[in-house]
Design an enzyme around this catalytic site. Sequence first.
Site, short mmCIF file in Angstrom:
data_model
loop_
_atom_site.label_atom_id
_atom_site.label_comp_id
_atom_site.label_asym_id
_atom_site.label_seq_id
_atom_site.Cartn_x
_atom_site.Cartn_y
_atom_site.Cartn_z
N LYS A 1 0.84 -1.20 0.00
CA LYS A 1 0.00 0.00 0.00
C LYS A 1 0.88 1.25 0.00
CE LYS A 1 -1.94 2.55 3.28
NZ LYS A 1 -1.82 3.83 2.58
N GLU B 1 9.60 0.32 10.78
CA GLU B 1 10.60 1.39 10.63
C GLU B 1 9.89 2.68 10.98
OE1 GLU B 1 13.73 1.07 9.91
OE2 GLU B 1 13.93 -0.81 8.81
N CYS C 1 13.25 10.00 8.14
CA CYS C 1 13.19 9.42 9.48
C CYS C 1 14.55 9.42 10.17
CB CYS C 1 12.61 8.02 9.43
SG CYS C 1 13.38 6.99 8.20
N GLU D 1 9.61 14.57 17.00
CA GLU D 1 9.99 14.52 15.58
C GLU D 1 9.17 15.56 14.81
OE1 GLU D 1 8.81 11.08 13.15
OE2 GLU D 1 10.85 11.08 12.38
P1 NAD Z 1 1.55 7.77 8.77
O1 NAD Z 1 2.28 6.91 9.72
O2 NAD Z 1 0.12 8.10 9.04
O3 NAD Z 1 1.59 7.13 7.29
C1 NAD Z 1 2.48 6.13 6.85
C2 NAD Z 1 1.71 5.07 6.07
O4 NAD Z 1 0.83 4.40 6.97
C3 NAD Z 1 0.82 5.61 4.94
O5 NAD Z 1 0.83 4.71 3.87
C4 NAD Z 1 -0.54 5.63 5.60
O6 NAD Z 1 -1.60 5.57 4.68
C5 NAD Z 1 -0.48 4.38 6.44
N1 NAD Z 1 -1.45 4.33 7.55
C6 NAD Z 1 -2.04 5.36 8.20
N2 NAD Z 1 -2.89 4.91 9.14
C7 NAD Z 1 -2.84 3.56 9.09
C8 NAD Z 1 -3.49 2.52 9.82
N3 NAD Z 1 -4.36 2.79 10.79
N4 NAD Z 1 -3.18 1.25 9.53
C9 NAD Z 1 -2.29 0.94 8.57
N5 NAD Z 1 -1.66 1.88 7.83
C10 NAD Z 1 -1.92 3.18 8.09
O7 NAD Z 1 2.36 9.08 8.58
P2 NAD Z 1 1.76 10.51 8.10
O8 NAD Z 1 0.49 10.84 8.82
O9 NAD Z 1 1.71 10.52 6.64
O10 NAD Z 1 2.88 11.46 8.65
C11 NAD Z 1 2.80 11.86 10.02
C12 NAD Z 1 4.14 11.79 10.66
O11 NAD Z 1 4.68 10.47 10.55
C13 NAD Z 1 5.20 12.65 10.05
O12 NAD Z 1 5.11 13.96 10.43
C14 NAD Z 1 6.44 11.95 10.52
O13 NAD Z 1 6.74 12.33 11.83
C15 NAD Z 1 6.08 10.51 10.51
N6 NAD Z 1 6.56 9.79 9.31
C16 NAD Z 1 7.67 9.04 9.41
C17 NAD Z 1 8.15 8.37 8.32
C18 NAD Z 1 9.38 7.53 8.39
O14 NAD Z 1 10.00 7.28 7.38
N7 NAD Z 1 9.75 7.05 9.55
C19 NAD Z 1 7.51 8.47 7.09
C20 NAD Z 1 6.34 9.24 7.01
C21 NAD Z 1 5.89 9.89 8.13
#
Ligand code: NAD
Length: 496
Positions: A192, A267, A301, A398
Amino acid sequence: MKNFEFSQLKPKVQEFLNNEIPLYINGEYQKASSNASFEVLDPSTGKQIATASEANETDVNLAVQAARNAFDNGEWTQMPAQERSNILYEFARLLKAHREELAELESIDSGKVYETALADDIDGTIQQFEYYAGFATQISGKTTQISNDLVAYTLHEPIGVVGQIIPWNFPLLMASWKLGAALAVGCTIVIKPAMETPLSLLYAAQLFKEAGFPDGVVNIVPGPGRTVGEALTNHTDVDKLAFTGSTAVGTGVMKNAAEQIKNVTLELGGKSPAIVLDDADLEETIEGVYNGTMYNHGQNCSACTRVYVQRNVYEDVIEKLKQRASEVQVGPSMDPNSDMGPLISERQQQRVLDYIDKGKEEGAKLLCGGNKVHDAGYYVEPTIFVDVEDDMTIAREEIFGPVMVVFVFDEVDEVINRANDSEYGLASSVWTQNIKNGHYISNKLKAGTVWINTVGQELETMPFGGYKQSGIGREMGGEYGIQSYTEVKSVMINID
Ligand code: NAD
Ligand code: MN
């Protein structure tokens, strides 16, 4: 400041964007079962660049069914490793043939400048697949000499159907970290992408088919986390989950996994430190520390955003960092004059601006930046705070944006404690010409990666992952990454 004209994009990219971009299930591009779709945005302008089909739980079920069949029918899992390797190499070759198309898509979808998308994201992805293509023939267990009558050995078998959830910061590259190892061992996958950045992976879908992956080995279902993500993490036919994203969502993924004792790799976030000793080569250090925070506009990250500088060189370092930040041109990702593009979304821009306000409120001093720029698009200037106290919000949470916080320190042991005083433990960097100090500090840091006199090296040859709340498990690094996608079977044969 100029953005691209649609007509300047490569013909194949124009064609791809002109039609609704479908899901990819069981070897076929197909519309969502509900016919739902969502807008794909260019963060450089905030404007729509495409429409993509939006998957729901029904589509996840279809995709998992396809992956289950592809796993159970054995065509892929029982394929000789050399043939699996050849298909992975062929896929890498096809990615190479489409690298400029993929870089354009990655740039306009995610906001990273085109040259970086090409050199880091797309070429990095190609390298990842080439590396794991080579690894497909290297998977082996061990034999144990117990007695002449007992033949005992281990097999490393593919774990099964894997659910992979990808963030928006490195859309294709993060997918490649997960797909490379999983495919090398013979798993089948439902993946996804994030809704902010579905384009590059869905474009690459046609290349899976062309490279010769059997139908159902890779399935792609873009959609919201709360529906598609949840359906995937709760699915009883998914044997393993691999997630990259926020710690908050990662916690939920792990809870869902726990319901079925599903194997899980996470991760997650970070708030990584950079430690600058007073004997560091300052020119090299400034460039490294600057990029360590600002690379990918801080949406990284492993960004080393907590910068600790030894007192003797503190004034000099902050002056030079300010100078470095002032040279940066912030603008649209496809404008060759831009050094830095926009943040991924309006939401992320607001989140970063809120943190900047919080920093000011709590008494940190803005050394430079701090503002959004340009009327359209989601830009924030490279921002540096000084006079930061260890317990301020901007020092602990973060931010995931171009915001560096700088502290002063006196003693090595003091800074090690302060650097480790975080719920995260993903990465770290140390800047010194004294290898003894560098080595001493690297042994004491609680982080999955330590860079000494370098930063940001995430190599397919080295394992990557987090201590503490930065995650569980390792990706890349040959057998380390392979381990997360295999079950180990012990076989004992009595030949008495
Ligand atoms: P997120 O964790 O919501 O999104 C990451 C992925 O998880 C996306 O594909 C999203 O659709 C999916 N996701 C969201 N809710 C889910 C659920 N309940 N079950 C399964 N999958 C789900 O991140 P975000 O809201 O896009 O960003 C918010 C914060 O997350 C950022 O500000 C940052 O701090 C962090 N982030 C970290 C990384 C990393 O590489 N470690 C990457 C993106 C965001
Ligand atoms: Mn986008």
